[in-house]
Design an enzyme around this catalytic site. Structure first.
Site, mmCIF file in Angstrom:
data_model
loop_
_atom_site.group_PDB
_atom_site.id
_atom_site.type_symbol
_atom_site.label_atom_id
_atom_site.label_comp_id
_atom_site.label_asym_id
_atom_site.label_seq_id
_atom_site.Cartn_x
_atom_site.Cartn_y
_atom_site.Cartn_z
ATOM 1 N N HIS A 17 27.352 -8.451 -0.194
ATOM 2 C CA HIS A 17 28.446 -9.149 0.483
ATOM 3 C C HIS A 17 29.308 -8.142 1.273
ATOM 4 C CE1 HIS A 17 28.084 -12.276 -2.938
ATOM 5 N NE2 HIS A 17 27.723 -12.905 -1.855
ATOM 6 N N SER A 128 24.539 -12.203 -7.378
ATOM 7 C CA SER A 128 25.671 -12.236 -8.309
ATOM 8 C C SER A 128 25.179 -12.550 -9.724
ATOM 9 C CB SER A 128 26.694 -13.283 -7.859
ATOM 10 O OG SER A 128 27.141 -12.982 -6.560
HETATM 11 N N1 COA Z 1 23.718 -9.670 -0.430
HETATM 12 C C1 COA Z 1 23.530 -9.874 -1.738
HETATM 13 N N2 COA Z 1 23.616 -11.079 -2.316
HETATM 14 C C2 COA Z 1 23.928 -12.097 -1.534
HETATM 15 C C3 COA Z 1 24.128 -11.954 -0.172
HETATM 16 C C4 COA Z 1 24.025 -10.669 0.378
HETATM 17 N N3 COA Z 1 24.201 -10.452 1.667
HETATM 18 N N4 COA Z 1 24.411 -13.158 0.350
HETATM 19 C C5 COA Z 1 24.353 -14.023 -0.664
HETATM 20 N N5 COA Z 1 24.060 -13.384 -1.806
HETATM 21 C C6 COA Z 1 23.860 -14.002 -3.105
HETATM 22 C C7 COA Z 1 25.042 -14.018 -3.989
HETATM 23 O O1 COA Z 1 25.083 -12.874 -4.764
HETATM 24 C C8 COA Z 1 24.819 -15.283 -4.791
HETATM 25 O O2 COA Z 1 23.951 -15.048 -5.863
HETATM 26 P P1 COA Z 1 23.730 -16.116 -7.069
HETATM 27 O O3 COA Z 1 22.937 -17.242 -6.502
HETATM 28 O O4 COA Z 1 22.994 -15.336 -8.072
HETATM 29 O O5 COA Z 1 25.101 -16.529 -7.505
HETATM 30 C C9 COA Z 1 24.127 -16.194 -3.797
HETATM 31 O O6 COA Z 1 23.519 -15.346 -2.866
HETATM 32 C C10 COA Z 1 25.033 -17.108 -3.028
HETATM 33 O O7 COA Z 1 26.377 -16.788 -3.230
HETATM 34 P P2 COA Z 1 27.514 -16.665 -2.162
HETATM 35 O O8 COA Z 1 27.101 -15.875 -0.988
HETATM 36 O O9 COA Z 1 28.706 -16.190 -2.899
HETATM 37 O O10 COA Z 1 27.730 -18.105 -1.648
HETATM 38 P P3 COA Z 1 27.387 -19.530 -2.209
HETATM 39 O O11 COA Z 1 25.969 -19.830 -1.848
HETATM 40 O O12 COA Z 1 27.786 -19.715 -3.595
HETATM 41 O O13 COA Z 1 28.411 -20.328 -1.296
HETATM 42 C C11 COA Z 1 29.109 -22.028 0.258
HETATM 43 C C12 COA Z 1 28.007 -21.378 -0.528
HETATM 44 C C13 COA Z 1 30.515 -21.728 -0.232
HETATM 45 C C14 COA Z 1 29.026 -21.539 1.690
HETATM 46 C C15 COA Z 1 28.795 -23.534 0.170
HETATM 47 O O14 COA Z 1 28.591 -23.901 -1.179
HETATM 48 C C16 COA Z 1 29.907 -24.387 0.727
HETATM 49 O O15 COA Z 1 30.061 -24.452 1.934
HETATM 50 N N6 COA Z 1 30.687 -25.008 -0.174
HETATM 51 C C17 COA Z 1 31.814 -25.837 0.187
HETATM 52 C C18 COA Z 1 31.463 -27.327 0.093
HETATM 53 C C19 COA Z 1 30.690 -27.747 1.300
HETATM 54 O O16 COA Z 1 31.137 -27.630 2.422
HETATM 55 N N7 COA Z 1 29.500 -28.271 1.041
HETATM 56 C C20 COA Z 1 28.605 -28.696 2.076
HETATM 57 C C21 COA Z 1 27.756 -27.540 2.533
HETATM 58 S S1 COA Z 1 26.579 -28.119 3.711
#
Ligand code: COA
Length: 164
Positions: A17, A128
């Site tokens: 991240h 994560s």
């Molecule tokens: N390097 C390392 N790890 C990464 C990474 C990177 N560049 N990018 C993502 N990851 C990993 C994270 O570590 C995490 O790992 P995990 O699955 O083991 O927890 C995973 O990828 C995703 O986490 P993160 O990047 O924190 O985001 P998320 O996928 O949890 O968040 C949102 C997604 C917030 C963008 C999405 O859920 C959202 O928009 N939510 C709001 C509600 C909404 O609008 N919903 C409709 C969406 S269409």
């Protein structure tokens, strides 16, 4: 002013991240790291901790702000007057879910453009969940997360272990 949002759970923030936000901060005048606080997700780290750890980790980056939000990412983008959303892609396995999200978001907010930055190869295996599992089992996660996150996890999990 060119502004973008970088939304995520950041539970916790990893070096992957950090790499994405560092690179995004060179492309935009302002990037808001938007930490999602939807009740549907059950993060290990409370919102205030996730937010503080990110703030500590990005304090030297110009133009990076950290905010929390509830609800839809597109509504947050509209509320902050932002039309660019950043996401990192680690591997082909991320693509399907990210494409679906980008398309749904575009449908809901046609002006919104999702820009994907490719995660550096050295961070492409970090997640994560992996970090939490290693930390929970007493392993060293210092090479996967920023210093403030490492300090927090070490303290948090060693305290948990001592209590048992
Ligand atoms: N390097 C390392 N790890 C990464 C990474 C990177 N560049 N990018 C993502 N990851 C990993 C994270 O570590 C995490 O790992 P995990 O699955 O083991 O927890 C995973 O990828 C995703 O986490 P993160 O990047 O924190 O985001 P998320 O996928 O949890 O968040 C949102 C997604 C917030 C963008 C999405 O859920 C959202 O928009 N939510 C709001 C509600 C909404 O609008 N919903 C409709 C969406 S269409």
């Amino acid at each position: 002013m060119a502004r973008a949002i970088y939304p995520g759970s950041f539970d916790p923030m990893t070096l992957g991240h950090l790499d994405i936000i560092r690179r995004a901060s060179k492309l935009f005048d302002e990037v808001i790291m938007a930490v999602v606080g939807n009740p549907g997700k059950s993060p290990l780290l409370p919102m205030d901790i996730r937010k503080n750890l990110i703030e500590e980790s990005v304090k030297d980056l110009r133009g990076v702000k950290v905010e929390e939000f509830q609800g839809l990412t597109v509504d947050y983008a509209k509320a902050t007057n932002t039309t660019v959303l950043i996401r990192g892609l680690r591997a082909i396995s991320d693509f399907e879910a990210e494409l679906g999200m980008a398309q749904a978001n575009k449908q809901l907010f046609p002006e919104l453009e999702t820009i994907f930055l490719m995660t550096k190869a050295e961070y492409s295996f970090i997640s994560s969940s992996t970090v939490k599992e290693i930390a929970r089992l007493g392993g060293d996660v210092s090479q996967f997360v920023p210093h403030p996150v490492n300090d927090y996890l070490r303290e948090h999990f060693s305290r948990g272990t001592k209590q048992k």
